[in-house]
Design a protein around this motif. Structure first.
Motif, short mmCIF file in Angstrom:
data_model
loop_
_atom_site.label_atom_id
_atom_site.label_comp_id
_atom_site.label_asym_id
_atom_site.label_seq_id
_atom_site.Cartn_x
_atom_site.Cartn_y
_atom_site.Cartn_z
N LEU A 37 25.05 53.69 -80.86
CA LEU A 37 25.92 54.11 -81.77
C LEU A 37 27.05 52.99 -82.34
O LEU A 37 27.43 53.06 -83.43
N HIS A 38 27.23 52.01 -81.38
CA HIS A 38 27.94 50.70 -81.82
C HIS A 38 27.22 49.94 -82.50
O HIS A 38 27.80 48.77 -82.77
N TRP B 72 33.86 61.32 -77.33
CA TRP B 72 33.40 61.72 -75.75
C TRP B 72 33.06 60.48 -75.13
O TRP B 72 32.71 60.59 -74.07
N GLU B 73 32.93 59.24 -75.60
CA GLU B 73 32.69 58.01 -75.16
C GLU B 73 33.36 57.97 -73.61
O GLU B 73 32.66 57.53 -72.70
N ARG B 74 34.53 57.91 -73.55
CA ARG B 74 35.47 57.78 -72.34
C ARG B 74 34.72 58.59 -71.18
O ARG B 74 34.68 58.40 -69.88
N ARG C 119 31.60 59.60 -71.26
CA ARG C 119 30.27 59.51 -71.33
C ARG C 119 29.61 60.97 -71.56
O ARG C 119 28.46 61.18 -71.27
N ASP D 25 28.79 60.98 -79.47
CA ASP D 25 30.05 60.91 -80.32
C ASP D 25 31.10 59.94 -79.62
O ASP D 25 31.42 60.00 -78.64
N GLU D 26 31.85 59.22 -80.51
CA GLU D 26 32.74 58.35 -80.22
C GLU D 26 33.90 58.84 -79.30
O GLU D 26 34.50 58.46 -78.43
N CYS E 78 23.45 58.43 -84.11
CA CYS E 78 24.23 59.25 -83.08
C CYS E 78 23.25 59.89 -82.15
O CYS E 78 23.54 60.49 -81.08
N TYR F 60 25.05 55.47 -76.29
CA TYR F 60 26.23 54.68 -76.95
C TYR F 60 26.33 53.21 -77.69
O TYR F 60 26.97 53.17 -78.35
N THR F 61 25.28 52.59 -77.02
CA THR F 61 25.10 51.07 -77.42
C THR F 61 24.47 51.32 -78.79
O THR F 61 24.90 50.55 -79.61
#
Length: 120
Positions: free
Chosen positions: A118-119, A14-16, A18, A11-12, A79, A115-116
């Motif tokens: 996700l974007h 939680w990205e910071r 990871r 989820d965005e 996701c 995460y890649t």
């Protein structure tokens, strides 16, 4: 051998950190991709299995939140990502109980790929 019924959910928000959640599906992941409801059970990082000083990055061990209990959950396509896991066991002092855990193969690489995705 690796087991293919596990997925990570990112989820965005939680990205910071990871961050991710690990789910086991009661059936193989759909060939057509996610974006549908699946019966899953969540697995959480098991701090009681960590060595002194905690887990090294990418070497977490996971235990099921509710052993044997699968519940329906919508898994959004962008996701979620299938991951391979390896099973292991660890004796817990002082009771000598055996904890059966899973580890994600190439955990940090798979989190980066999720995460890649996700974007994109």
């Amino acid at each position: 051998p690796p087991l293919a019924r596990f997925v990570i959910f990112v989820d965005e928000a939680w990205e910071r950190q990871r961050g991710f959640r690990l789910y086991e599906m009661d059936a193989p992941p759909p060939v057509t991709g996610f974006g549908q409801v699946a019966n899953v059970r969540e697995w959480c990082s098991a701090q009681e299995l960590a060595p002194p000083g905690g887990f090294q990055v990418g070497h977490q061990r996971f235990l099921p939140v509710k052993p044997g209990v699968f519940s329906p959950l919508f898994l959004p396509d962008r996701c979620c990502m299938s991951v391979n896991v390896m099973r292991g066991a660890q004796v817990l002092p002082p009771t000598n109980a055996v904890a059966r855990f899973v580890k994600i193969d190439n955990e940090q690489l798979m989190v980066s790929r999720a995460y890649t995705r996700l974007h994109t």
